[in-house]
Design a protein around this motif. Structure first.
Motif, PDB file in Angstrom:
ATOM      1  N   MET A  54      -4.207   1.500   7.108  1.00 32.18           N
ATOM      2  CA  MET A  54      -2.879   1.732   7.676  1.00 32.18           C
ATOM      3  C   MET A  54      -1.955   0.734   7.175  1.00 32.18           C
ATOM      4  O   MET A  54      -0.803   0.680   7.705  1.00 32.18           O
ATOM      5  N   GLY A  55      -2.353  -0.172   6.106  1.00 30.87           N
ATOM      6  CA  GLY A  55      -1.556  -1.259   5.717  1.00 30.87           C
ATOM      7  C   GLY A  55      -0.358  -0.623   4.934  1.00 30.87           C
ATOM      8  O   GLY A  55      -0.650   0.312   4.018  1.00 30.87           O
ATOM      9  N   LEU A  56       0.950  -1.176   5.175  1.00 29.72           N
ATOM     10  CA  LEU A  56       2.019  -0.693   4.435  1.00 29.72           C
ATOM     11  C   LEU A  56       2.249  -0.861   2.930  1.00 29.72           C
ATOM     12  O   LEU A  56       2.696  -0.329   2.184  1.00 29.72           O
ATOM     13  N   VAL A  57       1.518  -2.087   2.769  1.00 27.51           N
ATOM     14  CA  VAL A  57       1.620  -2.710   1.405  1.00 27.51           C
ATOM     15  C   VAL A  57       0.568  -1.968   0.433  1.00 27.51           C
ATOM     16  O   VAL A  57       0.949  -1.348  -0.603  1.00 27.51           O
ATOM     17  N   GLN A  58      -0.758  -1.955   0.687  1.00 29.77           N
ATOM     18  CA  GLN A  58      -1.791  -1.265  -0.092  1.00 29.77           C
ATOM     19  C   GLN A  58      -1.835   0.277   0.129  1.00 29.77           C
ATOM     20  O   GLN A  58      -2.178   0.915  -0.711  1.00 29.77           O
ATOM     21  N   GLN A  81      -9.877  -5.443   3.001  1.00 30.04           N
ATOM     22  CA  GLN A  81      -8.761  -5.984   4.007  1.00 30.04           C
ATOM     23  C   GLN A  81      -8.794  -7.537   3.603  1.00 30.04           C
ATOM     24  O   GLN A  81      -7.891  -8.285   3.490  1.00 30.04           O
ATOM     25  N   PRO A  82     -10.064  -8.323   3.603  1.00 32.70           N
ATOM     26  CA  PRO A  82     -10.246  -9.776   3.608  1.00 32.70           C
ATOM     27  C   PRO A  82      -9.767 -10.103   2.146  1.00 32.70           C
ATOM     28  O   PRO A  82      -9.472 -11.323   2.028  1.00 32.70           O
ATOM     29  N   GLU A  83      -9.402  -9.022   1.167  1.00 30.34           N
ATOM     30  CA  GLU A  83      -9.419  -9.452  -0.354  1.00 30.34           C
ATOM     31  C   GLU A  83      -8.011  -9.129  -0.666  1.00 30.34           C
ATOM     32  O   GLU A  83      -7.780  -9.477  -1.879  1.00 30.34           O
ATOM     33  N   HIS A  84      -6.932  -8.927   0.179  1.00 35.49           N
ATOM     34  CA  HIS A  84      -5.748  -8.470  -0.333  1.00 35.49           C
ATOM     35  C   HIS A  84      -4.952  -8.679   0.656  1.00 35.49           C
ATOM     36  O   HIS A  84      -5.034  -8.782   1.966  1.00 35.49           O
ATOM     37  N   LEU A  85      -3.491  -8.748   0.169  1.00 37.15           N
ATOM     38  CA  LEU A  85      -2.358  -9.057   1.409  1.00 37.15           C
ATOM     39  C   LEU A  85      -1.883  -7.605   1.707  1.00 37.15           C
ATOM     40  O   LEU A  85      -1.836  -6.700   0.917  1.00 37.15           O
ATOM     41  N   GLU A 115      -2.077  -3.607  -7.575  1.00 43.69           N
ATOM     42  CA  GLU A 115      -2.214  -4.188  -8.916  1.00 43.69           C
ATOM     43  C   GLU A 115      -2.731  -2.976  -9.665  1.00 43.69           C
ATOM     44  O   GLU A 115      -2.398  -2.762 -10.760  1.00 43.69           O
ATOM     45  N   ILE A 116      -3.574  -2.045  -9.018  1.00 46.16           N
ATOM     46  CA  ILE A 116      -4.015  -0.704  -9.881  1.00 46.16           C
ATOM     47  C   ILE A 116      -2.669   0.229 -10.361  1.00 46.16           C
ATOM     48  O   ILE A 116      -2.657   0.579 -11.418  1.00 46.16           O
ATOM     49  N   PHE A 117      -1.968   0.334  -9.473  1.00 51.46           N
ATOM     50  CA  PHE A 117      -0.590   0.916  -9.649  1.00 51.46           C
ATOM     51  C   PHE A 117       0.239   0.470 -10.681  1.00 51.46           C
ATOM     52  O   PHE A 117       0.961   1.067 -11.398  1.00 51.46           O
ATOM     53  N   ARG A 127       6.955  -3.897 -10.998  1.00 51.05           N
ATOM     54  CA  ARG A 127       6.184  -5.131 -10.971  1.00 51.05           C
ATOM     55  C   ARG A 127       6.383  -6.166  -9.849  1.00 51.05           C
ATOM     56  O   ARG A 127       5.921  -7.093 -10.033  1.00 51.05           O
ATOM     57  N   ASP A 128       6.723  -5.621  -8.910  1.00 49.35           N
ATOM     58  CA  ASP A 128       6.865  -6.477  -7.644  1.00 49.35           C
ATOM     59  C   ASP A 128       5.732  -6.785  -7.124  1.00 49.35           C
ATOM     60  O   ASP A 128       4.632  -6.058  -7.091  1.00 49.35           O
ATOM     61  N   SER A 129       5.598  -8.146  -6.598  1.00 48.52           N
ATOM     62  CA  SER A 129       4.293  -8.401  -6.129  1.00 48.52           C
ATOM     63  C   SER A 129       4.100  -7.883  -4.603  1.00 48.52           C
ATOM     64  O   SER A 129       4.980  -7.342  -4.109  1.00 48.52           O
ATOM     65  N   ASP A 130       2.901  -7.947  -4.206  1.00 49.90           N
ATOM     66  CA  ASP A 130       2.369  -7.828  -2.950  1.00 49.90           C
ATOM     67  C   ASP A 130       3.471  -8.481  -1.875  1.00 49.90           C
ATOM     68  O   ASP A 130       3.883  -7.794  -0.837  1.00 49.90           O
ATOM     69  N   GLU A 131       3.823  -9.730  -1.905  1.00 53.30           N
ATOM     70  CA  GLU A 131       4.562 -10.488  -1.015  1.00 53.30           C
ATOM     71  C   GLU A 131       6.150  -9.968  -1.335  1.00 53.30           C
ATOM     72  O   GLU A 131       6.587  -9.712  -0.440  1.00 53.30           O
TER      73      GLU A 131
END
Length: 720
Positions: free
Chosen positions: A116-120, A430-434, A463-465, A480-484
Motif C-alpha cells: 500500500m506504500g505510495l512511493v513503491q 518493506q524493511p529494505e526500502h523507503l 529503482e527498477i523503473f 530520476r527523482d529519488s525515493d525521498e
C-alpha cells in the motif's frame, strides 16, 4: 554484535496500517513487534504480520533477475538467472517492440496493493507509463464500487472518525469482520460496549465478529440495499427521521421519501430472506438510538448491485441525522480524509503524459483474450499476482500464455504470475526500502525508512523503473527523482513534512480531531457541502439517481439456480493477506488446505460429510477442495477462503476458476461474491497437491485442526 530497533510501517492491504518496531542485527531483521504508542494500533500486530519476518528472511526470496528460456506456465524450470543489465535490456526491448509495432497503448501496467506504500506502489511506476502514453490502469479490483458510491452520496471516501466510535450507543458492523480484517478497530468497539453500546453484525456468515456480537443478522448475499431501504422506511414510519438536519445538509430527501414508499419492512425482509420481526426490531433500535455508527465492510460490494448497496447503507445515517454526533454516521474508508494528490505525482505538470485509454484491471482476463483494441502486447506486473487474484482464472491464464504477449513481473518470491513472465525482476520488501503509508482505516500517515540489507540483488520498485526508463532512452529528470523526492512530492498539500515524519515516524494527517463529528454541520466534500440522497450525475449516466436495490446477477437468477444451486462467496481468511502469505508454511498450517464450507442441509442433500473431497464447478471452470460441514452459513450459501495460489493447490486452480468477469453497477468493480456453483464428490486422492511444475516440493498438507477452521469465518475487508 549490535542490535538496533527502528520504527516502520506495515505495508499490507489492511485498513489498520500498523506502526511496528523492527529489531535489526548485522543488517538483518531479527524481531518485530507493534508500536505501543501508536494511537490506533496500540502495539498489537495481527496473526498475519506477527510472522512477517518469515517472508522477509525466507529462503524463497528472489535475489536475482530471471529470463525465460522455455514454455510459459512451466514454472522455474523454464527460466535461468540473468544479470540486471541483461534483464533490463530485455525489458526495454520488449516494451519498445510493442510501442513501435502497436503503439504505446499496447503496453499495460498492472499493479495494486501488494504494497500500500505510495512511493513503491503508486508513484514512479505509474509515472513512467503515463509518460510513455501506455494504457492507464483503472484500479477497480477492490474498492471501486464503494469509491463511486461514496463519491456520489458524500462527495468522497469520508465518514465518522474511527477512534470516536467509542461514543456510539449502537454499532452496526455491516459486512465487516474486524476480528479478522480490521483488528485494531475492535478495542474501540469493545470500549463502546463497556459504556453500554449494543453491537449488531450484518453478514451472511457467522463470522468471528458476528459470534461475539449482541446480535447477528444474516441476509441473503447481495440484498444489503433492500435491507437498508427497509430500515430507512421503518425510521421514517417511526417519526425518527431528522427532518431539520436533512433539510439543512442533504439534497434529495423528498425524492427518497417517495422511494421509501416502495419499501415496507415486509418487502425488505422477503428480499433479504429474513423474518419481518428481525428487520423491524433493528429498525426500532436504529430509530431510537443516537448516536449510531455504521461501519461498512468491503466484501458486501462484490456483487452486481454493489454501488447501490453502499449508497443505500450510507444514506441511512443521513436520514437519522447521526452525523450530528461524535461516533455517529457511516464509515467505509478514510481514504478521502488523506489529502495526497496522487495525480500530480504520477503526472507532474512539468512532464508530458499523452492521453491514453483506461483499462479496467478487473477485466484482465477479457482484456488479454480479445476485448482490448489495440491488443495488449506488453504487460508489466508489480505489487500484484493476477494469476491468483483476478476473476475468470482459466481465461486469464490463456491470455497470459499468448506467444505475442511480453510480460514482466516485479516480485519478492516466485508466484503464480511469475510462471507466465518473460522477465522476472527481484524486488525489495518493506524493511529494505523507503515508503510512505497512508491508511484507509484511520487518520495517520507513516514514514518507513530502509533499515536492513536487501537479499542478493533485489532492488526497490522505484529503482527498477528508473533503470527501465534509462534503458528506453528516456532522460526526463522526473524519472530520476529519488525515493525521498517522491515522498516529499506526495506530502505536498497534506500539512505534513518529510522532516516531521522522519523525526516522529507517524503523524495525524487530517484536520479531523478524535472525539469530533466532522460533518455535524454538513461540509461534505461536494460542491455545496451537502450529501446527495438524489444524484443527478448518476441519472446522466443512465443510473438510478436515488438509492435503490439492484439484485445480484447470478445469485438472483432462478434459471441459473437450477443448474448451479449454491451461491458461493470467498471471504478473506485470518492468516492470509490476499495472496501475499499463501506460500509460507506457518500461514498455510493455520489456514488448512482449501475447503468449501456447506450448511449441513446442503451437505446431506449431496451425500457429503466433513472432509470429503469435492469439485466446485460452474460453466467457467472448477477447483478442488475438502468439504467443511457447519452452520456458519445458511442453506444455499457456500463459502471458501480466497488467496490460495493455484500452483500450490490441488488441480492447480483456485476459487477464481469459477468467478466471473462482470462489472458492478457503479465503479466497474469485480463481482467475486456474485457466483453460482455446484459441488460434487471426487476421489480423495485428487486433493493431494502435485509438486509445482518447477520441481519444487509442494507444501505438505498441514494436520487438520477443526478448531482452527471453526473459529475463523472472516468476511473480506480491505482492498483486493
Amino acid at each position: 554484535m549490535a542490535r538496533t530497533t527502528h520504527p516502520g510501517a506495515c505495508p499490507l492491504d489492511c485498513p489498520d496500517t500498523c506502526v511496528w518496531q523492527l529489531t535489526v542485527e548485522d543488517g538483518r531483521a531479527v524481531a518485530l513487534r507493534g508500536d505501543r504508542d501508536h494511537p490506533f494500533t496500540r502495539g498489537a500486530l495481527c496473526g498475519k504480520v506477527n510472522r512477517y519476518l518469515d517472508a522477509v528472511n525466507g529462503p524463497d526470496r528472489l535475489t536475482t533477475p530471471y529470463v525465460r528460456t522455455g514454455p510459459k506456465g512451466a514454472g522455474r524450470l523454464s527460466y535461468r538467472p540473468a544479470s540486471w543489465a541483461e534483464a533490463i535490456d530485455r525489458v526495454a526491448a520488449g516494451l519498445r517492440a510493442s510501442i513501435d509495432r502497436d503503439g504505446p497503448e499496447a503496453v499495460l501496467p498492472y499493479y495494486f496493493a501488494g504494497t500500500m506504500g505510495l512511493v513503491q506502489g503508486w508513484s514512479m511506476g505509474p509515472r513512467l507509463f503515463a509518460h510513455l502514453g501506455a494504457s492507464r490502469l483503472d484500479t477497480t479490483i477492490c474498492t471501486a464500487a464503494a469509491r463511486a458510491a461514496q463519491r456520489s452520496i458524500y462527495g468522497g471516501s469520508v465518514g465518522f472518525e474511527p477512534e470516536s466510535i467509542v461514543a456510539a450507543k449502537l454499532i452496526v458492523l455491516w459486512g465487516a469482520n474486524p476480528l479478522a480484517t480490521n483488528l485494531h478497530l475492535w478495542p474501540f468497539v469493545q470500549q463502546a460496549r463497556e459504556r453500554g453500546a449494543y453491537l449488531v453484525t450484518i453478514d451472511p456468515l457467522r463470522t468471528d465478529t458476528a459470534a461475539r456480537s449482541d446480535e447477528h443478522i444474516a441476509p441473503l448475499p447481495g440484498t444489503d440495499a433492500a435491507l437498508a431501504l427497509g430500515l430507512m422506511r421503518h425510521v421514517l414510519d417511526a417519526g425518527a427521521a431528522d427532518e431539520e438536519w436533512l433539510a439543512a445538509h442533504t439534497v434529495g430527501w423528498p425524492e427518497l421519501t417517495a422511494r421509501l414508499d416502495e419499501w415496507p419492512v415486509e418487502r425488505a425482509a422477503a428480499e433479504c430472506g429474513l423474518s419481518v420481526e428481525v428487520v423491524r426490531r433493528l429498525g426500532e433500535r436504529i430509530a431510537a438510538t443516537r448516536p449510531t455508527a455504521v461501519r461498512v465492510g468491503l466484501g458486501l460490494q462484490r456483487h452486481h448491485g454493489a454501488g447501490q448497496a453502499i449508497r443505500a447503507i450510507c444514506a441511512l445515517p443521513l436520514v437519522t441525522g447521526d452525523f450530528r454526533y461524535p461516533g455517529g454516521g457511516a464509515l467505509v474508508t478514510t481514504s478521502g480524509h488523506h489529502r495526497v494528490d496522487l495525480g500530480s505525482v504520477v503526472r507532474p505538470a512539468d512532464m508530458p503524459a499523452p492521453p491514453a485509454r483506461l483499462v479496467n484491471m478487473s477485466r484482465l482476463a477479457t482484456v488479454l483474450t480479445g476485448e482490448a483494441d489495440p491488443a495488449v502486447t506488453s504487460l508489466v506486473v508489480f505489487n500484484a499476482n493476477p494469476a491468483a487474484t483476478a476473476p475468470d482464472q482459466a481465461r486469464l491464464l490463456a491470455g497470459l500464455r499468448r506467444d505475442d504477449l511480453f510480460t514482466v513481473v516485479l516480485e519478492q518470491r516466485w508466484t503464480d504470475t511469475c510462471d507466465f513472465a518473460d522477465v522476472v525482476l527481484p524486488a525489495t520488501m518493506q524493511p529494505e526500502h523507503l515508503d510512505l503509508q497512508t491508511s484507509y482505516g484511520h487518520h495517520y500517515t507513516t514514514l518507513n525508512l530502509p533499515v536492513t540489507r536487501a537479499p542478493g540483488e533485489a532492488l526497490p520498485n522505484t529503482e527498477i523503473f528508473r533503470r527501465i526508463a534509462a534503458a528506453l532512452g528516456i532522460d526526463h529528470p522526473r524519472l530520476r527523482d529519488s525515493d525521498e523526492d517522491l515522498a516529499r512530492q506526495l506530502l505536498r498539500g497534506t500539512g505534513l513534512s518529510f522532516e516531521e515524519l522522519r523525526e516522529r515516524t507517524y503523524a495525524r494527517a487530517t484536520g479531523v480531531a478524535v472525539g469530533t463529528a466532522p460533518f455535524a454541520d454538513g461540509g461534505f466534500p461536494t460542491p455545496d457541502g451537502r450529501a446527495r440522497l438524489h444524484d443527478p450525475a448518476l441519472a446522466r449516466q443512465g443510473v438510478d439517481p436515488l438509492p435503490g436495490h439492484t439484485p445480484p446477477a447470478e445469485a438472483a437468477d432462478p434459471e441459473l439456480a437450477r443448474r448451479f444451486p449454491l451461491v458461493l462467496i470467498a471471504p478473506a481468511g485470518r492468516f492470509l493477506m490476499n495472496s501475499t502469505f499463501a506460500s509460507l508454511p506457518w500461514h498455510l498450517r493455520r489456514t488448512e488446505p482449501p475447503r468449501v464450507h456447506l450448511h449441513p442441509d446442503d451437505a446431506a442433500a449431496r451425500g457429503l460429510v466433513d472432509g470429503d473431497a469435492v469439485r466446485v464447478r460452474n460453466d467457467r471452470g472448477a477447483f478442488l477442495a475438502a468439504v467443511a460441514v457447519d452452520d456458519a452459513t445458511r442453506p444455499g450459501l457456500a463459502f471458501t477462503y480466497k488467496a490460495y495460489w493455484a500452483r500450490l493447490s490441488p488441480g492447480r486452480a483456485t476459487v477464481n476458476a469459477v468467478t466471473a468477469v462482470r462489472d458492478t453497477d457503479l465503479g466497474g468493480a469485480p463481482t467475486f461474491h456474485d457466483c453460482r456453483v455446484e459441488v460434487e464428490p471426487v476421489p480423495a486422492e485428487l486433493l493431494i497437491a502435485e509438486p509445482p511444475q518447477d520441481g519444487e516440493a509442494a507444501p505438505a498438507p498441514p494436520p487438520r485442526d477443526p478448531a482452527i477452521r471453526r473459529r475463523t469465518y472472516p468476511v473480506e475487508a480491505g482492498r483486493g
